[in-house]
Design a protein around this motif. Structure first.
Motif, mmCIF file in Angstrom:
data_model
loop_
_atom_site.group_PDB
_atom_site.id
_atom_site.type_symbol
_atom_site.label_atom_id
_atom_site.label_comp_id
_atom_site.label_asym_id
_atom_site.label_seq_id
_atom_site.Cartn_x
_atom_site.Cartn_y
_atom_site.Cartn_z
ATOM 1 N N VAL A 41 -40.821 58.799 -8.379
ATOM 2 C CA VAL A 41 -41.796 57.868 -7.499
ATOM 3 C C VAL A 41 -41.214 55.841 -8.190
ATOM 4 O O VAL A 41 -41.531 56.464 -9.001
ATOM 5 C CB VAL A 41 -42.744 57.872 -7.007
ATOM 6 C CG1 VAL A 41 -43.887 57.137 -5.581
ATOM 7 C CG2 VAL A 41 -43.150 59.295 -6.175
ATOM 8 N N VAL A 90 -49.588 58.428 -3.483
ATOM 9 C CA VAL A 90 -48.125 58.182 -3.050
ATOM 10 C C VAL A 90 -47.811 57.408 -1.230
ATOM 11 O O VAL A 90 -48.201 58.615 -0.982
ATOM 12 C CB VAL A 90 -47.182 59.770 -3.050
ATOM 13 C CG1 VAL A 90 -45.685 59.011 -3.287
ATOM 14 C CG2 VAL A 90 -46.881 59.718 -4.985
ATOM 15 N N PRO A 121 -48.044 65.141 -3.418
ATOM 16 C CA PRO A 121 -47.417 64.156 -4.447
ATOM 17 C C PRO A 121 -46.536 64.272 -6.065
ATOM 18 O O PRO A 121 -46.414 63.689 -5.893
ATOM 19 C CB PRO A 121 -48.760 63.036 -4.294
ATOM 20 C CG PRO A 121 -50.342 63.334 -4.412
ATOM 21 C CD PRO A 121 -49.423 65.014 -3.234
ATOM 22 N N ARG A 143 -44.800 54.010 -5.109
ATOM 23 C CA ARG A 143 -47.019 53.273 -5.115
ATOM 24 C C ARG A 143 -46.589 52.118 -5.644
ATOM 25 O O ARG A 143 -45.965 51.891 -5.873
ATOM 26 C CB ARG A 143 -46.888 54.245 -6.402
ATOM 27 C CG ARG A 143 -47.232 55.884 -6.421
ATOM 28 C CD ARG A 143 -48.023 57.015 -7.465
ATOM 29 N NE ARG A 143 -49.483 55.984 -7.803
ATOM 30 C CZ ARG A 143 -50.129 56.970 -8.673
ATOM 31 N NH1 ARG A 143 -49.768 57.861 -9.256
ATOM 32 N NH2 ARG A 143 -51.259 56.071 -9.331
#
Length: 152
Positions: free
Chosen positions: A113, A44, A107, A32
């Motif tokens: 992430v 994402v 996501p 991200r």
């Protein structure tokens, strides 16, 4: 979720825009950004080379949005408004593809992430001082300990 899978079909929410993507590093490239647009969009994204994204339907329905330096090109479906992909400012030879548009991917499938620094973008740097290109990690922890996939 198989993080090493690199071939996906994808679409916007309404199905007008459809595409096929070959990802550079499968779902391992998930990240991200914290720039003003990405903070609001919340997607994402995963990476593909420009030649590895083919729009298979609905190209005429894609709307382009650009801001600031107008280097990055952000594409949205003009019917449902879903962001499908963008040509990156950090690497104009790549697309960032909305992982949520890929068949079988959510996501919430990503436990972690990496969040990249888009506020102080490397292209804006006026100094040769080396800095981190990441600003943090976004984590998803299911409240009952089971994977999100089991509940879809």
């Amino acid at each position: 979720m198989n993080a090493d899978q690199n071939e996906f079909d994808g679409r916007c929410h309404c199905g007008t825009v459809r595409f096929h993507a070959r990802l550079s590093d499968g779902l391992n490239s998930a990240r991200r950004c914290d720039c003003s647009l990405c903070r609001m969009r919340g997607a994402v994204v995963v990476s593909a080379r420009l030649q590895d994204l083919q729009i298979t339907a609905g190209a005429e329905a894609l709307t382009l949005y650009q801001f600031h330096t107008k280097t990055a090109k952000h594409y949205f479906c003009s019917k449902c408004g879903i962001y499908t992909h963008h040509q990156r400012r950090s690497n104009p030879e790549q697309f960032g593809i909305n992982a949520a548009c890929l068949e079988g991917v959510s996501p919430f499938d990503f436990a972690e992430v990496v969040v990249c620094d888009g506020v102080q973008h490397p292209s804006d740097e006026q100094t040769s001082e080396k800095r981190s290109e990441t600003v943090g990690v976004l984590r998803f922890v299911p409240d009952d300990g089971s994977s999100y996939q089991e509940h879809r």
